[in-house]
Design a protein around this motif. Structure first.
Motif, mmCIF file in Angstrom:
data_model
loop_
_atom_site.group_PDB
_atom_site.id
_atom_site.type_symbol
_atom_site.label_atom_id
_atom_site.label_comp_id
_atom_site.label_asym_id
_atom_site.label_seq_id
_atom_site.Cartn_x
_atom_site.Cartn_y
_atom_site.Cartn_z
ATOM 1 N N THR A 52 29.800 26.048 11.838
ATOM 2 C CA THR A 52 30.046 26.283 13.132
ATOM 3 C C THR A 52 29.930 27.900 13.197
ATOM 4 O OG1 THR A 52 32.285 26.764 12.589
ATOM 5 C CG2 THR A 52 31.657 24.735 13.404
ATOM 6 N N ASP A 53 30.108 28.349 14.641
ATOM 7 C CA ASP A 53 30.089 29.944 14.536
ATOM 8 C C ASP A 53 30.983 30.573 13.745
ATOM 9 O OD1 ASP A 53 28.022 29.572 16.329
ATOM 10 O OD2 ASP A 53 29.496 29.628 18.232
ATOM 11 N N TRP A 54 32.104 29.818 13.424
ATOM 12 C CA TRP A 54 33.304 30.484 12.574
ATOM 13 C C TRP A 54 32.726 30.375 10.968
ATOM 14 C CZ3 TRP A 54 36.660 33.316 15.175
ATOM 15 C CH2 TRP A 54 36.768 32.914 16.536
ATOM 16 N N GLU A 76 37.539 27.360 23.450
ATOM 17 C CA GLU A 76 36.992 26.282 22.480
ATOM 18 C C GLU A 76 37.999 25.135 22.432
ATOM 19 O OE1 GLU A 76 35.473 27.277 18.906
ATOM 20 O OE2 GLU A 76 34.580 29.020 19.658
ATOM 21 N N ASN A 126 40.536 36.256 18.141
ATOM 22 C CA ASN A 126 40.311 35.114 17.542
ATOM 23 C C ASN A 126 41.154 33.595 18.028
ATOM 24 O OD1 ASN A 126 38.160 36.381 15.988
ATOM 25 N ND2 ASN A 126 39.314 36.369 14.090
#
Length: 320
Positions: free
Chosen positions: A64-66, A174, A166
């Motif tokens: 994922t982007d994280w 999200e 975040n």
């Protein structure tokens, strides 16, 4: 020295030169057949075409982007988490229906243990017991950046730096589940004699984050982590020498070395409590600091009362 300078200049010039690939080369690359055994092709001059040695693209890889990796997290889930959840801690779960099946939600729990095992067990409970299993993101303190191994591993298994931006992105944009421990390191470093006595929940930043995202807050009371790795004392001199956030004395550490990081087989009980709504508090309720502090205090008091109730019902540390 002259030979070295010449070779470096040649390499830069060759790198800048356009590569020429014939039809056979294109077919080989398109078929995904570049292997170390393939012949090394020549470009302009004496430079070598090293593209056959590049690793193939892994289309099944999921990150994922994280930085969360399904492969790494799945490995830990099937091995370490599954062992601790089912066999070692023998987790019992109540109120899993309070975890929303969809939409963002902020989960708030008590925190304890020299090397806290509570976060992975809560995440495992949602995967195992919920009718709608969902991934759980854990906010982690910034001091983990000082430990190269942990700073690389934690994002791969769901860790996210603890920053309001975040948390807001995960909750509002999200629509994810986020787990926070408002006690922070104050909870994990407390001594065994202070077990199950909640520390202050900071300034209520977690409440403000939930308000901004209009996400519910789900309190969690967890019993067992205090006995899994209890702390009897701290050695400040060794803390400074090693650079650790604290140097605890536990039943197994430091006298058993690396074996001291093993947990004792305490019985875990996890109780998910009814969610606290934040979407019915009017416009910009986070501007009212008194309201933020009141909700944070009420959530802390609710978790504390549940812990006392669970301890009163517990027959044994090891058998529940």
């Amino acid at each position: 020295m002259a030979d070295t300078t010449r070779s470096r200049s040649t390499l830069r010039a060759d790198d800048a030169a356009p590569a020429r690939i014939d039809d056979d080369d294109r077919l080989a690359l398109a078929d995904g057949d570049p292997t170390p055994q393939a012949p090394i092709r020549r470009l302009d001059g004496d430079a070598q075409d090293l593209r056959p040695y590049l690793a193939p693209i892994e289309t099944e890889r999921q990150v994922t982007d994280w930085g969360r990796s399904e492969r790494v997290e799945g490995f830990f889930d099937r091995t370490l988490y599954d062992f601790y959840y089912n066999l070692w801690f023998r987790c019992e779960v109540e109120g899993i229906e309070h975890v929303p099946a969809e939409g963002g939600a902020l989960l708030v729990s008590n925190h304890s243990g020299a090397l806290p095992p509570d976060a992975p067990m809560i995440a495992k409970a949602i995967r195992e017991e919920s009718a709608n299993p969902r991934p759980l993101h854990l906010t982690m303190e910034h001091f983990f950046k000082g430990y190269p191994g942990l700073s690389m591993l934690l994002p791969k298994i769901g860790g996210v730096p603890a920053h309001p931006a975040n948390v807001h992105r995960l909750l509002a944009d999200e629509q994810q589940l986020v787990l926070v421990f408002p006690e922070g390191r104050k909870g994990s470093e407390k001594l065994y004699k202070e077990r199950y006595r909640l520390r202050r929940f900071g300034r209520g930043g977690f409440v403000e984050a939930a308000m901004r995202a209009r996400a519910p807050i789900v309190p969690i009371a967890l019993v067992g982590a205090e006995e899994a790795m209890p702390i009897f004392a701290h050695v400040s001199a060794l803390q400074k020498l090693t650079g650790l956030i604290y140097f605890p004395i536990t039943p197994l550490f430091p006298h058993f070395g690396l074996l001291g990081t093993l947990y004792l087989p305490a019985k875990f009980k996890i109780r998910f409590l009814p969610p606290v709504r934040t979407d019915d508090l009017g416009d910009e309720p986070w501007e009212d600091q008194a309201l933020v502090q009141t909700i944070a205090h009420d959530i802390r008091a609710t978790i504390q009362d549940e812990l006392l109730d669970m301890l009163g019902r517990r027959r044994s540390v090891w058998f529940g």
